[in-house]
Design a protein around this motif. Structure first.
Motif, mmCIF file in Angstrom:
data_model
loop_
_atom_site.group_PDB
_atom_site.id
_atom_site.type_symbol
_atom_site.label_atom_id
_atom_site.label_comp_id
_atom_site.label_asym_id
_atom_site.label_seq_id
_atom_site.Cartn_x
_atom_site.Cartn_y
_atom_site.Cartn_z
ATOM 1 N N ILE A 1 -38.916 -0.484 -12.734
ATOM 2 C CA ILE A 1 -38.962 0.367 -13.708
ATOM 3 C C ILE A 1 -38.263 -0.564 -14.920
ATOM 4 O O ILE A 1 -37.497 -1.672 -14.435
ATOM 5 C CB ILE A 1 -37.508 1.248 -13.781
ATOM 6 C CG1 ILE A 1 -37.884 2.273 -12.887
ATOM 7 C CG2 ILE A 1 -36.672 1.925 -14.845
ATOM 8 C CD1 ILE A 1 -36.533 2.287 -11.491
ATOM 9 N N ARG B 1 -32.343 -2.845 -17.360
ATOM 10 C CA ARG B 1 -32.085 -2.876 -15.907
ATOM 11 C C ARG B 1 -30.540 -1.195 -15.617
ATOM 12 O O ARG B 1 -31.170 -0.665 -16.971
ATOM 13 C CB ARG B 1 -30.535 -3.674 -16.041
ATOM 14 C CG ARG B 1 -30.772 -5.016 -15.448
ATOM 15 C CD ARG B 1 -30.400 -6.357 -15.578
ATOM 16 N NE ARG B 1 -30.835 -7.612 -15.600
ATOM 17 C CZ ARG B 1 -30.047 -8.059 -13.993
ATOM 18 N NH1 ARG B 1 -29.721 -6.683 -13.574
ATOM 19 N NH2 ARG B 1 -30.629 -9.187 -14.310
ATOM 20 N N ILE B 2 -30.206 -0.676 -14.512
ATOM 21 C CA ILE B 2 -29.510 0.740 -14.318
ATOM 22 C C ILE B 2 -28.193 0.490 -14.219
ATOM 23 O O ILE B 2 -27.951 -0.449 -13.673
ATOM 24 C CB ILE B 2 -30.350 1.044 -13.367
ATOM 25 C CG1 ILE B 2 -31.741 1.634 -13.403
ATOM 26 C CG2 ILE B 2 -29.471 2.334 -13.185
ATOM 27 C CD1 ILE B 2 -32.328 2.182 -14.374
ATOM 28 N N SER B 3 -27.281 1.215 -14.728
ATOM 29 C CA SER B 3 -26.058 1.201 -14.983
ATOM 30 C C SER B 3 -25.821 2.428 -13.886
ATOM 31 O O SER B 3 -24.296 2.444 -13.440
ATOM 32 C CB SER B 3 -25.827 1.127 -16.278
ATOM 33 O OG SER B 3 -26.309 2.180 -17.217
ATOM 34 N N GLU B 4 -26.428 3.416 -14.468
ATOM 35 C CA GLU B 4 -25.449 4.832 -13.844
ATOM 36 C C GLU B 4 -26.944 5.985 -12.553
ATOM 37 O O GLU B 4 -28.132 5.954 -13.203
ATOM 38 C CB GLU B 4 -25.794 5.882 -14.621
ATOM 39 C CG GLU B 4 -24.345 5.610 -15.757
ATOM 40 C CD GLU B 4 -22.988 5.846 -15.279
ATOM 41 O OE1 GLU B 4 -22.953 7.000 -13.977
ATOM 42 O OE2 GLU B 4 -22.515 5.256 -15.422
ATOM 43 N N SER B 5 -26.656 5.108 -11.780
ATOM 44 C CA SER B 5 -27.937 5.906 -10.859
ATOM 45 C C SER B 5 -27.172 5.980 -9.568
ATOM 46 O O SER B 5 -26.142 5.358 -9.035
ATOM 47 C CB SER B 5 -28.487 4.916 -9.585
ATOM 48 O OG SER B 5 -28.648 3.974 -9.559
ATOM 49 N N PRO B 6 -27.429 6.831 -8.457
ATOM 50 C CA PRO B 6 -26.715 7.038 -6.856
ATOM 51 C C PRO B 6 -26.584 5.269 -6.071
ATOM 52 O O PRO B 6 -25.679 5.741 -5.470
ATOM 53 C CB PRO B 6 -28.044 7.763 -6.442
ATOM 54 C CG PRO B 6 -28.753 8.095 -7.586
ATOM 55 C CD PRO B 6 -28.477 7.783 -9.211
ATOM 56 N N PHE B 7 -27.619 4.335 -6.442
ATOM 57 C CA PHE B 7 -26.443 3.188 -6.395
ATOM 58 C C PHE B 7 -25.639 2.795 -6.191
ATOM 59 O O PHE B 7 -24.998 1.702 -5.926
ATOM 60 C CB PHE B 7 -27.828 2.402 -6.046
ATOM 61 C CG PHE B 7 -29.253 2.936 -5.798
ATOM 62 C CD1 PHE B 7 -29.702 2.910 -3.892
ATOM 63 C CD2 PHE B 7 -30.116 3.088 -6.728
ATOM 64 C CE1 PHE B 7 -30.542 3.353 -3.867
ATOM 65 C CE2 PHE B 7 -31.507 3.782 -6.303
ATOM 66 C CZ PHE B 7 -31.271 4.032 -4.249
ATOM 67 N N GLN C 1 -32.732 -0.887 -3.579
ATOM 68 C CA GLN C 1 -32.860 -1.347 -5.409
ATOM 69 C C GLN C 1 -32.022 -2.531 -5.545
ATOM 70 O O GLN C 1 -30.827 -2.803 -4.956
ATOM 71 C CB GLN C 1 -31.838 0.091 -6.136
ATOM 72 C CG GLN C 1 -31.487 -0.122 -7.015
ATOM 73 C CD GLN C 1 -30.383 -0.712 -8.326
ATOM 74 O OE1 GLN C 1 -29.591 -0.892 -7.475
ATOM 75 N NE2 GLN C 1 -31.148 -1.246 -9.027
ATOM 76 N N THR D 1 -35.833 -3.398 -12.531
ATOM 77 C CA THR D 1 -35.056 -2.629 -11.553
ATOM 78 C C THR D 1 -36.654 -2.531 -10.412
ATOM 79 O O THR D 1 -37.287 -1.749 -10.898
ATOM 80 C CB THR D 1 -34.393 -1.515 -12.011
ATOM 81 O OG1 THR D 1 -33.601 -2.174 -12.852
ATOM 82 C CG2 THR D 1 -33.771 -0.743 -10.840
#
Lengths: 207, 312
Positions: free
Chosen positions: B236, B239-245, B268, B275
């Motif tokens: 993806i 970067r990811i800030s909100e996720s189940p991880f 992840q 990501t």
């Protein structure tokens, strides 16, 4: 003994067929009725044609497989499909068609690749006559920046310190793992391995 | 005398075939046959699945209806239909997902069947197939003799400890709701198209990348399998800030975060502005070997590592 006429020789044979098809012109009906009274050959032909038509009507309706029909490729619908602009019936047709039509599947891939390429094209530089105007705007911005620069500098320095010692979670978007799970399961369904019943969203949402 | 000798040889040959088939070893091809038959089985029932990894344990019981490669799973009031590359929510309003392009991958040569034994489960005759990897038990699978369905399975890690366990709690040789539910399942599907998998290895620790697709939200989806286990990698942008991880457990100094579900392991990580999300049923020792062969996470600076060391 009456002479039996061959249907080839009977000039009204075509009219009998037209009668059965309901296609007689005005005045022709009388000719047919009078002829059927005296022509044994045409009476037999009349009944034979009636039986054939009845038999044809009772035949089951057969659908020609789409793949055998010429010119049934979705064509422009493929582009509309990628844009999500098809109604349900059209969508089903396209999905069903590309499941067996290699050409259309390839065309769909090429369309998708072309769209991706277009999206990734670089932006265009503005024309020269706008450059002077832009330069003036930039100068005004720079003046304003210097006014607030000192304050922002202090805030930025503080932010750098916090970022350096804080957790390494960079700012970014949200990640919904459910679509990933769905697509993974769709692909796994082709595999004959040890497939556990997948535990869906309830667990994946709340790990 | 010669006739008696002939009979003796014939009986001995038949006994040999029987032993080889039912109480002896079997080839990887025969394992594939068992798995293929299980894939085509028709049955319904409740299935319990248990999984344990790194001190965490997950357990679930779901209703399963299975007909040919079509599977309906009911869980927590929701029903999903999976099969033939399609996934949809029964009664759901959104479109399902359809994959039309896929490659077939044979079972890896690293697996062999060490024994095939007769047994009884749920009052039914079963064949128990033990699958070995490098002379260590990797899996035991109980196949119903009548339908071919997998009534149960045990997956082991490299230490011989049980990693995942799955059992049918009850079993019926017919389906009850599947075809009715099929009519209610989504009539529209988003078709997933193939894509190039640049930057991802063709093989990772014995897993072959059999297909690569465009993933959801312009991500990339690569599918790897070794013929017995499989996993997907989603790449993806950003970067990811909100996720189940975000609040998940981490490993390798916080570079990877992972989530365990009864049927899958999720991992992840981030690197080079991308990501990565891995999801699959592969055992943990396979995961340990696969991760180093995939794109690597960005190295955290010393202060970040200190922060993770202090606060997890």
């Amino acid at each position: 003994m009456a002479r039996v006429k061959s249907s080839d020789q009977c000039a009204t044979a075509e009219l009998v067929s037209a009668y059965l098809d309901g296609q007689l012109q005005p005045g022709e009906l009388d000719i047919v009725v009078e002829h059927l009274v005296e022509c044994g050959e045409c009476i037999a032909e009349f009944h034979r044609l009636k039986e054939i038509r009845a038999a044809l009507r009772t035949l089951p309706f057969l659908e020609v497989p789409e793949r055998l029909l010429p010119d049934t490729h979705p064509g422009e619908q493929l582009s509309a499909y990628l844009d999500g602009q098809l109604d349900t019936v059209e969508h089903e047709f396209v999905v069903s068609h590309i499941s067996f039509c290699t050409d259309c599947r390839l065309e769909l891939h090429e369309l998708d690749a072309a769209r991706t390429a277009i999206r990734s094209l670089p932006g265009l530089d503005p024309p020269e006559f706008l450059a002077v105007h832009r330069e003036r705007i930039e100068k005004e911005r720079w003046t304003r920046r210097r006014v607030v620069g000192a304050g922002v500098g202090i805030a930025a320095a503080a932010a750098v310190v916090v970022a350096a010692i804080g957790p390494a979670t960079d700012p970014g978007g949200n990640l919904d793992i459910n679509p990933l799970f769905d697509q993974h399961q769709a692909r796994v369904s082709f595999e004959p391995g040890v497939n556990f019943a997948p535990v869906f969203h309830s667990t994946a949402d709340n790990p | 005398m010669s006739r008696q000798l002939f009979r003796l040889v014939a009986v001995a040959s038949l006994a040999g075939v029987f032993l080889a088939t039912f109480v002896g070893g079997a080839t990887a091809a025969e394992l594939e046959d068992f798995l293929d038959e299980a894939d085509q089985a028709i049955f319904s029932g409740r299935q319990a699945t248990w999984c344990s990894y790194s001190g965490h344990t997950e357990f679930s019981v779901v209703d399963v209806e299975h007909a040919g490669a079509l599977v309906m799973v009911e869980n927590a009031g929701s029903s999903q239909m999976v099969g033939g590359g399609r996934y949809s929510v029964v009664g759901g309003s959104g479109a399902g997902i359809a994959i039309t392009d896929w490659s077939s991958t044979d079972a890896s040569s690293r697996y062999s069947t060490s024994s095939v034994e007769a047994d009884t489960r749920l009052g039914r005759d079963v064949v128990v197939v033990s699958v070995d990897e490098e002379d260590k038990i990797r899996a035991r699978i109980w196949f119903d003799k009548d339908t071919g369905a997998a009534l149960g399975s045990e997956i082991y890690d490299s230490a011989g400890d049980l990693f995942r366990l799955s059992w049918m709690l009850d079993f019926d040789t017919s389906t009850r709701k599947l075809y009715a539910a099929l009519r209610e399942s989504g009539s529209t599907y988003d078709v997933v198209v193939s894509a190039d998998g640049d930057g991802l290895p063709d093989v990772a620790a014995g897993y072959t990348r059999s297909d690569t697709y465009a993933g959801p939200d312009e991500s990339l989806h690569a599918f790897y399998t070794d013929g017995l286990f499989s996993f997907s990698i989603f790449v993806i942008e950003g970067r990811i800030s909100e996720s189940p991880f975000v609040d998940a457990d981490s490993m390798s100094g916080g570079q990877y975060r992972w989530i365990l579900t009864p049927s899958e392991l999720w991992v992840q990580w981030s690197g080079d502005g991308l990501t990565y999300v891995l999801v699959g049923d592969l055992p943990p020792d396979h995961l340990d070997k696969v991760l180093p062969e995939l794109p690597q996470p960005a190295q955290a600076n010393i202060l970040s590592r200190l922060w993770h060391g202090l606060f997890g």
